[in-house]
Design a protein around this motif. Structure first.
Motif, PDB file in Angstrom:
ATOM      1  N   ALA A 124      -5.285   7.566 -13.472  1.00 53.79           N
ATOM      2  CA  ALA A 124      -5.881   6.680 -14.471  1.00 53.79           C
ATOM      3  C   ALA A 124      -7.228   6.144 -13.998  1.00 53.79           C
ATOM      4  CB  ALA A 124      -4.937   5.509 -14.758  1.00 53.79           C
ATOM      5  N   GLY A 125      -7.426   6.074 -12.709  1.00 45.96           N
ATOM      6  CA  GLY A 125      -8.655   5.583 -12.108  1.00 45.96           C
ATOM      7  C   GLY A 125      -8.457   5.540 -10.610  1.00 45.96           C
ATOM      8  N   ALA A 156      -8.926   0.510 -16.179  1.00 45.36           N
ATOM      9  CA  ALA A 156      -7.802   1.422 -15.966  1.00 45.36           C
ATOM     10  C   ALA A 156      -6.652   1.073 -16.905  1.00 45.36           C
ATOM     11  CB  ALA A 156      -7.341   1.346 -14.513  1.00 45.36           C
ATOM     12  N   ALA A 157      -6.394  -0.211 -17.086  1.00 48.43           N
ATOM     13  CA  ALA A 157      -5.327  -0.646 -17.996  1.00 48.43           C
ATOM     14  C   ALA A 157      -5.633  -0.248 -19.431  1.00 48.43           C
ATOM     15  CB  ALA A 157      -5.141  -2.158 -17.888  1.00 48.43           C
ATOM     16  N   GLU A 158      -6.910  -0.305 -19.813  1.00 49.47           N
ATOM     17  CA  GLU A 158      -7.300   0.100 -21.165  1.00 49.47           C
ATOM     18  C   GLU A 158      -6.992   1.580 -21.382  1.00 49.47           C
ATOM     19  OE1 GLU A 158     -11.230   0.058 -24.096  1.00 49.47           O
ATOM     20  OE2 GLU A 158     -11.407  -0.539 -22.000  1.00 49.47           O
ATOM     21  N   LYS A 159      -7.286   2.406 -20.401  1.00 46.98           N
ATOM     22  CA  LYS A 159      -6.964   3.830 -20.507  1.00 46.98           C
ATOM     23  C   LYS A 159      -5.449   4.033 -20.624  1.00 46.98           C
ATOM     24  CE  LYS A 159      -9.022   6.824 -17.837  1.00 46.98           C
ATOM     25  NZ  LYS A 159      -9.572   7.489 -16.625  1.00 46.98           N
ATOM     26  N   LEU A 193     -16.089   3.168  -7.718  1.00 46.68           N
ATOM     27  CA  LEU A 193     -15.094   3.122  -8.790  1.00 46.68           C
ATOM     28  C   LEU A 193     -15.173   4.394  -9.598  1.00 46.68           C
ATOM     29  CD1 LEU A 193     -15.786  -0.513 -10.095  1.00 46.68           C
ATOM     30  CD2 LEU A 193     -14.458   0.188  -8.094  1.00 46.68           C
ATOM     31  N   LEU A 194     -14.033   5.044  -9.788  1.00 43.72           N
ATOM     32  CA  LEU A 194     -13.954   6.273 -10.576  1.00 43.72           C
ATOM     33  C   LEU A 194     -12.989   6.040 -11.732  1.00 43.72           C
ATOM     34  CD1 LEU A 194     -13.626   8.873  -7.665  1.00 43.72           C
ATOM     35  CD2 LEU A 194     -15.707   8.214  -8.897  1.00 43.72           C
ATOM     36  N   LEU A 195     -13.494   6.204 -12.951  1.00 42.70           N
ATOM     37  CA  LEU A 195     -12.654   5.944 -14.130  1.00 42.70           C
ATOM     38  C   LEU A 195     -12.886   7.050 -15.171  1.00 42.70           C
ATOM     39  CD1 LEU A 195     -13.342   2.139 -14.279  1.00 42.70           C
ATOM     40  CD2 LEU A 195     -11.045   3.130 -14.177  1.00 42.70           C
TER      41      LEU A 195
END
Length: 271
Positions: free
Chosen positions: A119-120, A154-157, A269-271
Motif C-alpha cells: 500500500a505504501g 496509505a490509509a486512503e489507498k 516515501l513511496l505511495l
C-alpha cells in the motif's frame, strides 16, 4: 478494502524502529479503525514461529537498516517466517541518518515475494545506534508530520474498493552491502568485534544478556560469547553505561560517521 486487523511487526534492538513502527501503525489505525496488534521480532522467542496474514489483514513491517540493506542475519528469518495471502502491507525501514541505500527496496521485494501487496513504503531517519551525534533527535517533529501524511495517504489507498497497483520501484537484483569505512576512507573491518563490560561499572544485573536479540551474552558471566551483529542493544540498554566497544576499526568507523553524516538526511516515501 475491508481491513479487519492491523498488525505491526518490528525488529528494534535499541527502540528506534519500534517507535516509528508504532507511530505509523497508530496513525493507520486512526484512519482505518481497530486496535492494532504488535509483534516484537527483536525477541528470539518471537522468531521461532511463522506469521501468516489473511487478505483482510494489514501488516506494518519495520526493520532497521544495517550497512545499507536489511540485517543479513535477519533477512533469511524474515523470508521464512512472514507470509501473506494477497495481504496489504506497509514496509518501513529506519536508517541512522547516513542512507537507507537498498534496504527499503529489498523489504518491498521480499514482502511481494511472500504474498503481500504494498500500500505504501517508507524509509525514515532515526538516531544512529552507534552515535548520539548522528541523527540527533530523529525522528523530530518534521519527521512525525511526514509519518502522519504518509499514513493518511496509505490509509486512503486502503479504503478504496480496488486492488492495490504495484509500487513503482526498481525491481532489479539487490546489490552488495555498503562497506563501512574508517576515517582514512579505507574499509573498516569489525565483523569479529564484540562488546566488553567495564568491571568498575558493571553490577551484573543481566540487562545486557536479556537485551541481546541473538542471546549472544552469557547470562552467568555476561561475556559476549556468540555472534554479535553490532546492534548496540547491550550498550544502549545497560543502566550503568558499562558496555562498550574498543575495536579500533569500529571506533574509527564511528568517528567517520560523526565527521560526515551529522547533516539532516531526508526520508523517502513511496505511495
Amino acid at each position: 478494502m475491508n481491513i479487519r486487523r492491523i498488525c505491526a511487526l518490528y525488529f528494534s534492538p535499541t527502540g528506534g524502529t519500534e517507535k516509528i513502527a508504532r507511530f505509523v501503525t497508530e496513525e493507520l489505525a486512526r484512519h482505518l479503525g481497530g486496535e492494532p496488534a504488535y509483534v516484537d521480532f527483536t525477541r528470539p522467542e518471537n522468531r521461532q514461529s511463522e506469521y501468516r496474514f489473511a487478505e483482510d489483514d494489514l501488516l506494518v513491517m519495520a526493520s532497521p537498516v544495517y550497512a545499507g540493506r536489511l540485517p543479513n542475519k535477519l533477512m533469511p528469518v524474515y523470508a521464512s517466517s512472514i507470509f501473506g495471502s494477497n495481504t496489504p502491507a506497509v514496509p518501513l525501514c529506519v536508517f541512522g541518518n547516513r542512507n537507507h541505500d537498498q534496504a527499503l527496496r529489498e523489504l518491498v521485494l521480499l514482502l511481494e515475494g511472500n504474498g503481500f501487496q504494498i500500500a505504501g513504503a517508507a524509509a525514515f531517519a532515526g538516531r544512529h545506534a552507534f552515535s548520539d551525534k548522528v541523527g540527533t533527535g530523529r525522528p523530530d517533529g518534521a519527521d512525525l508530520e511526514q509519518m502522519r501524511v504518509f499514513a493518511a495517504k496509505a490509509a486512503e489507498k486502503l479504503s478504496k474498493d480496488a486492488p492495490l497497483p504495484p509500487l513503482d520501484i526498481d525491481r532489479s537484483e539487490i546489490g552488495p552491502y555498503y562497506t563501512p569505512l574508517k576515517e582514512d576512507g579505507t574499509p573498516a573491518k569489525f565483523l569479529k568485534a564484540k562488546p566488553l563490560a567495564d568491571p568498575g561499572k558493571c553490577v551484573h544485573c543481566g540487562t545486557c544478556a536479556q537485551a541481546c536479540p541473538l542471546h549472544s551474552i552469557d547470562a552467568g558471566t555476561l561475556e559476549a560469547v556468540g555472534l554479535c551483529i553490532k546492534c548496540q542493544a547491550c550498550v544502549r540498554r545497560c543502566p550503568k553505561g558499562a558496555r562498550y566497544f574498543e575495536d579500533a576499526d569500529f571506533l574509527s568507523h564511528v568517528s567517520m560517521l560523526e565527521q560526515n553524516y551529522t547533516a539532516r538526511s531526508e526520508n523517502q516515501l513511496l505511495l
